[in-house]
Design a protein around this motif. Structure first.
Motif, PDB file in Angstrom:
ATOM      1  N   ASP A  47      34.636  40.569  32.341  1.00 23.40           N
ATOM      2  CA  ASP A  47      36.049  40.943  32.299  1.00 23.40           C
ATOM      3  C   ASP A  47      36.426  42.005  33.328  1.00 23.40           C
ATOM      4  OD1 ASP A  47      36.146  39.250  30.132  1.00 23.40           O
ATOM      5  OD2 ASP A  47      35.940  40.846  28.649  1.00 23.40           O
ATOM      6  N   ARG A  48      35.452  42.498  34.070  1.00 29.21           N
ATOM      7  CA  ARG A  48      35.715  43.642  34.952  1.00 29.21           C
ATOM      8  C   ARG A  48      36.603  43.293  36.144  1.00 29.21           C
ATOM      9  NH1 ARG A  48      29.787  46.719  35.157  1.00 29.21           N
ATOM     10  NH2 ARG A  48      29.742  47.255  32.926  1.00 29.21           N
ATOM     11  N   ALA A  49      36.360  42.142  36.764  1.00 26.89           N
ATOM     12  CA  ALA A  49      37.080  41.811  38.003  1.00 26.89           C
ATOM     13  C   ALA A  49      38.591  41.756  37.763  1.00 26.89           C
ATOM     14  CB  ALA A  49      36.574  40.473  38.550  1.00 26.89           C
ATOM     15  N   LEU A  50      39.029  41.036  36.747  1.00 23.79           N
ATOM     16  CA  LEU A  50      40.456  40.933  36.457  1.00 23.79           C
ATOM     17  C   LEU A  50      41.021  42.288  36.063  1.00 23.79           C
ATOM     18  CD1 LEU A  50      43.034  39.327  36.006  1.00 23.79           C
ATOM     19  CD2 LEU A  50      42.223  38.768  33.702  1.00 23.79           C
ATOM     20  N   ASN A  51      40.263  43.049  35.298  1.00 19.87           N
ATOM     21  CA  ASN A  51      40.725  44.370  34.866  1.00 19.87           C
ATOM     22  C   ASN A  51      40.953  45.290  36.071  1.00 19.87           C
ATOM     23  OD1 ASN A  51      39.538  46.828  32.428  1.00 19.87           O
ATOM     24  ND2 ASN A  51      41.568  46.284  33.086  1.00 19.87           N
ATOM     25  N   LEU A  52      40.015  45.302  37.001  1.00 16.00           N
ATOM     26  CA  LEU A  52      40.139  46.146  38.200  1.00 16.00           C
ATOM     27  C   LEU A  52      41.307  45.694  39.068  1.00 16.00           C
ATOM     28  CD1 LEU A  52      36.377  46.592  39.176  1.00 16.00           C
ATOM     29  CD2 LEU A  52      37.936  48.357  38.309  1.00 16.00           C
ATOM     30  N   GLU A  53      41.521  44.395  39.140  1.00 17.97           N
ATOM     31  CA  GLU A  53      42.633  43.874  39.943  1.00 17.97           C
ATOM     32  C   GLU A  53      43.975  44.352  39.389  1.00 17.97           C
ATOM     33  OE1 GLU A  53      44.668  39.557  41.052  1.00 17.97           O
ATOM     34  OE2 GLU A  53      42.623  39.640  40.263  1.00 17.97           O
ATOM     35  N   LEU A  54      44.143  44.292  38.094  1.00 17.09           N
ATOM     36  CA  LEU A  54      45.394  44.717  37.479  1.00 17.09           C
ATOM     37  C   LEU A  54      45.578  46.230  37.604  1.00 17.09           C
ATOM     38  CD1 LEU A  54      45.248  42.508  34.258  1.00 17.09           C
ATOM     39  CD2 LEU A  54      46.756  42.198  36.232  1.00 17.09           C
ATOM     40  N   ILE A  55      44.510  46.988  37.462  1.00 18.86           N
ATOM     41  CA  ILE A  55      44.602  48.444  37.617  1.00 18.86           C
ATOM     42  C   ILE A  55      45.012  48.787  39.045  1.00 18.86           C
ATOM     43  CG2 ILE A  55      43.240  50.577  37.667  1.00 18.86           C
ATOM     44  CD1 ILE A  55      41.632  49.457  35.315  1.00 18.86           C
TER      45      ILE A  55
END
Length: 638
Positions: free
Chosen positions: A197-205
Motif C-alpha cells: 500500500d505504500r506506493a499509492l499512499n506516497l503518491e497521494l501525500i
C-alpha cells in the motif's frame, strides 16, 4: 534608576492632574504611593456608579472583583517595592452590577499638595478588555475541547510533519496499532504501512504537499506492533502553517478490519453461491416483484431451451404453459398483498414449457430475500421427466413382481398339492365316515339322540377344518394387493408348518422349533410372510432329500436380536452352500434340476419391502441357515 523614577523626574513640573485625567477615555483613579485614592475621572464614576466620597482612600477597592483584589494588591506591593512598572488584569464592577475585565496600569505623575508643594501621584488607568478576554476564553475553551476530543476520540487521530514523522497521536490510534506515544514519535507513517500500500499512499501525500489536492481518503493496511495486519480508512488533510506553526498532515484513522473481513466473507459467500448456481444441474431463475426475470443460470438453457440472455427482463410465465399462467399471476399478486401462498414453495410438481413449446414435468422450490427495500424471488426448477418415467417403470415392475410372486406361490402350492389334498381329504373323510355311521344306525333303528348330536358336532368341526384349509390356500394364491397389519410372527410360522406337515412327514424330516413367546408384533403382509417362510422350508426339505445317508433335521427359531428386531432362522442339514451365499439370491440362479431361480430373489424383495433383511450362511456341520429380520411395529409391546 528605574524607568518609573525616570519618568517622574521628567515630569517634575507640577501639573493639574484633575484636568488631565478627565481627558483620558479610560477609567482613571489618582492615588497616593500606597494606593489610596484621592479622586477619579468622570469615566470611572460613570462606569462604576460610585461618587467621589465612595472611592476616597481604599474604598475604590470595592469596585474590584473580590477574587481578583488580593492578587492585585500583592502585585501592586511587589512592583512598588522593586520600582517596576505595574500592569495587571482584574474585573471591575459596573453600575449595573456586572463585572468586566480591565487591563490595569500605573503611571507616575507630579501634582501639588494643599500648600502648593509638588507631590508624586500614581495614576491607575483601567482599559476595558472584556471582548478580548471573552475571545481568549472562547479560544481556550475551544483548545480544551479540541484536546479532550483528540485524547478521547474513539477514532484514531495522528499528525505528521513534512518528513512523515508522527509528532502527535491520540490513545485510539496508539491502541489500534499497539505502540506507545514515545515509540510512534520515532517512526514515520510509511514505516508502519503495509508494503503493497505504500506506493499509492506516497503518491497521494506528494500531491497534498504539491498543492494538487487539499485532502484524500484511502483504505490501506498498517502493521501492528505484534506483526498482525489492521485495515484502516485514512482521511488525510493538509493543515497550512500559521504564525510559527509549520504545515502538517492531519489524519483521521478508522479501523475497518471487521468490515473488511465481513466484505471478504461476503465476497467468498457470493462467489461460492455464484459457482453453485452456475454449476447447478437444476435451472435457477431469479425474478423481481413484478415477475420479471433478473437472472438465469446456464442450466436453464438445458432445461428450457432458452439462452440466459433471452430470458432477462421477460416474465416468469414464459416458462409456463398457458393454463398455469393466470393461476400464477393471480396467486403471486395475492402473495405480495397478503403473504398467503397459493402453492407450496418447496418441492411442488408442476408443468414447465420449453422454448420449442414442449410441456414437461418439473419440480420447483422458491425462496425470497429482501435487499435494499426490494424483494427478490429465486426459483429452483428441476426437470423430472426421467424421474416420472422411472416411477412409471417402477410401478410397472412392481406390478410384474407382484404377479411373479403370485405365480411363485402357485408353483409352491403345486409342489404341495399332495399335502394339500391330504389336509383337505382328512376332514372330508371324517365327515363321510360320520355321515355313513349315522345312516347305518338310522337303518338299524339304533340312532340315539346323544349319538346323533355327537356325530353332527364332529361333522361340523371337520367341515370347518376343511373350510379353513381351503380358505388359507385361497388367501395364499389369490391376486390381491398387499395389505399390512399387526402380525405375530409365531402364528405365521405355525400356519406355514401346518401347510408343510405332509411334506415333512413323507420325506422323514424331523422338525424342531424354538419360538420365543410374547414376541413383539411386526407390521407386515401376512400372506407375503407365509410365502417367504414356505419357500425357505421347502428349500430346506429339498436340500435334505438328496442326502440319503444323513439324518434330516429342520430347525425353526424366532427371537428378538440385539438390534431389537424380530429374527427368524430356518436351518437344515442338507447339501449346504457350495458357492458364495449371496449368489443364491440372484435372479434365475438355482441348484434344482427344475427350479426357476426366482424363489429366493422374490423372498428377499418381500422382506426388504417390509424394512427387513434376508441372508444365508453355512450351517455347522452340514446344511445352510437362512435368516431374516423384521422391524418391530411402532407401539408394539416389547
Amino acid at each position: 534608576m528605574t524607568a518609573e523614577a525616570h519618568g517622574a523626574r521628567q515630569s517634575s513640573e507640577p501639573i493639574d492632574l484633575q484636568a488631565v485625567i478627565e481627558t483620558i477615555p479610560a477609567l482613571v483613579v489618582c492615588a497616593l504611593a500606597d494606593g489610596s485614592a484621592e479622586f477619579a475621572n468622570r469615566a470611572w464614576h460613570e462606569y462604576t456608579g460610585c461618587s467621589s466620597p465612595e472611592i476616597i482612600g481604599f474604598k475604590w477597592h470595592a469596585a474590584i472583583h473580590p477574587e481578583d483584589l488580593p492578587r492585585l494588591i500583592q502585585e501592586w506591593t511587589v512592583t512598588a517595592a522593586a520600582g517596576n512598572p505595574f500592569e495587571s488584569e482584574a474585573r471591575v464592577r459596573g453600575a449595573d452590577g456586572e463585572y468586566h475585565w480591565f487591563a490595569i496600569r500605573k503611571a507616575l505623575a507630579v501634582s501639588r499638595d494643599q500648600v502648593g508643594k509638588p507631590s508624586l501621584r500614581a495614576l491607575i488607568a483601567c482599559e476595558d478588555i472584556q471582548e478580548r478576554k471573552q475571545a481568549q476564553d472562547r479560544l481556550q475553551q475551544n483548545e480544551q475541547r479540541w484536546q479532550t476530543a483528540f485524547a478521547n476520540s474513539a477514532i484514531g487521530i495522528m499528525m505528521r510533519d513534512r518528513t512523515d514523522h508522527i509528532f502527535a497521536s491520540n490513545r485510539a490510534f496508539r491502541n489500534m496499532l499497539g505502540y506507545t506515544e514515545s515509540e510512534l514519535s520515532h517512526l514515520c507513517q510509511i514505516d508502519i504501512t503495509y508494503q503493497e500500500d505504500r506506493a499509492l499512499n506516497l503518491e497521494l501525500i506528494g500531491e497534498l504537499w504539491e498543492g494538487k489536492r487539499q485532502h484524500f481518503q484511502i483504505e490501506k493496511r498498517y502493521h501492528r506492533k505484534d506483526g498482525t495486519i489492521v485495515w484502516v480508512r485514512n482521511n488525510v488533510a493538509l493543515v497550512p502553517g500559521t504564525g510559527g506553526v509549520t504545515p502538517f498532515l492531519f489524519t483521521i484513522v478508522e479501523d475497518i478490519t471487521q468490515r473488511k473481513q465481513e466484505e471478504s466473507e461476503r465476497r467468498y459467500s457470493e462467489e461460492k453461491y455464484r459457482v453453485v448456481v452456475e454449476a447447478a444441474s437444476d435451472a435457477v431463475v431469479c425474478t423481481d416483484e413484478s415477475g420479471a426475470i433478473l437472472l438465469a443460470n446456464p442450466a436453464t438453457t438445458r432445461v428450457f431451451g432458452y439462452e440466459s440472455a433471452e430470458l432477462i427482463g421477460k416474465p416468469l410465465t414464459v416458462l409456463m404453459p398457458e393454463f398455469l399462467r393466470k393461476l400464477h399471476e393471480s396467486g403471486f399478486k395475492r402473495y405480495l398483498a397478503t403473504g398467503q401462498r397459493h402453492i407450496n414453495w418447496q418441492g411442488t410438481e408442476l408443468t414447465g414449457l420449453r422454448k420449442n413449446g414442449q410441456e414437461f414435468p418439473v419440480e420447483i422450490s422458491f425462496g425470497e430475500v429482501a435487499a435494499d427495500g426490494h424483494r427478490i424471488f429465486t426459483g429452483f426448477v428441476r426437470d423430472i421427466t426421467d424421474r416420472k418415467q422411472a416411477e412409471e417403470l417402477r410401478a410397472s415392475l412392481h406390478a410384474a413382481q407382484v404377479e411373479l410372486a403370485r405365480v411363485s406361490r402357485l408353483t409352491t402350492m403345486g409342489e404341495l398339492a399332495a399335502s394339500i389334498a391330504h389336509e383337505v381329504n382328512q376332514p372330508l373323510t371324517a365327515v363321510t365316515n360320520n355321515a355313513n355311521a349315522c345312516l347305518r344306525l338310522l337303518a338299524n333303528h339304533n340312532l340315539a339322540p346323544e349319538v346323533l348330536r355327537q356325530a353332527l358336532e364332529e361333522i361340523v368341526a371337520d367341515g370347518t377344518r376343511a373350510s379353513e384349509v381351503i380358505a388359507r390356500i385361497r388367501g395364499f394364491i389369490k391376486k390381491t394387493p398387499s395389505e399390512k397389519s399387526m402380525v405375530d410372527i409365531n402364528d405365521v410360522i405355525q400356519e406355514v408348518l401346518a401347510l408343510a406337515r405332509r411334506e415333512l412327514s413323507e420325506n422323514r424330516v424331523l422338525l424342531e422349533s424354538q419360538l420365543t413367546g410374547s414376541l413383539p408384533l411386526v407390521l407386515a403382509d401376512r400372506v407375503q410372510l407365509q410365502q417367504v417362510l414356505l419357500n425357505l422350508i421347502m428349500n430346506g426339505i429339498e436340500a435334505m432329500v438328496v442326502e440319503a445317508d444323513r439324518s434330516r433335521l429342520l430347525w425353526v427359531q424366532s427371537q428378538v436380536n440385539q438390534s431389537g428386531d424380530v429374527l427368524v432362522e430356518v436351518r437344515d442339514s442338507g447339501t449346504g452352500l457350495h458357492s458364495e451365499a449371496d449368489r443364491f439370491f440372484a435372479p434365475f440362479f438355482t441348484t434344482k434340476a427344475n427350479g426357476l431361480g426366482m424363489g429366493l430373489p422374490i423372498s428377499r424383495s418381500l422382506i426388504e419391502r417390509h424394512g427387513g433383511r434376508l441372508w444365508a450362511r453355512p450351517n455347522s456341520p452340514h446344511g445352510a441357515v437362512f435368516s431374516f429380520t423384521l422391524p418391530v411395529a411402532a407401539g408394539s409391546p416389547s
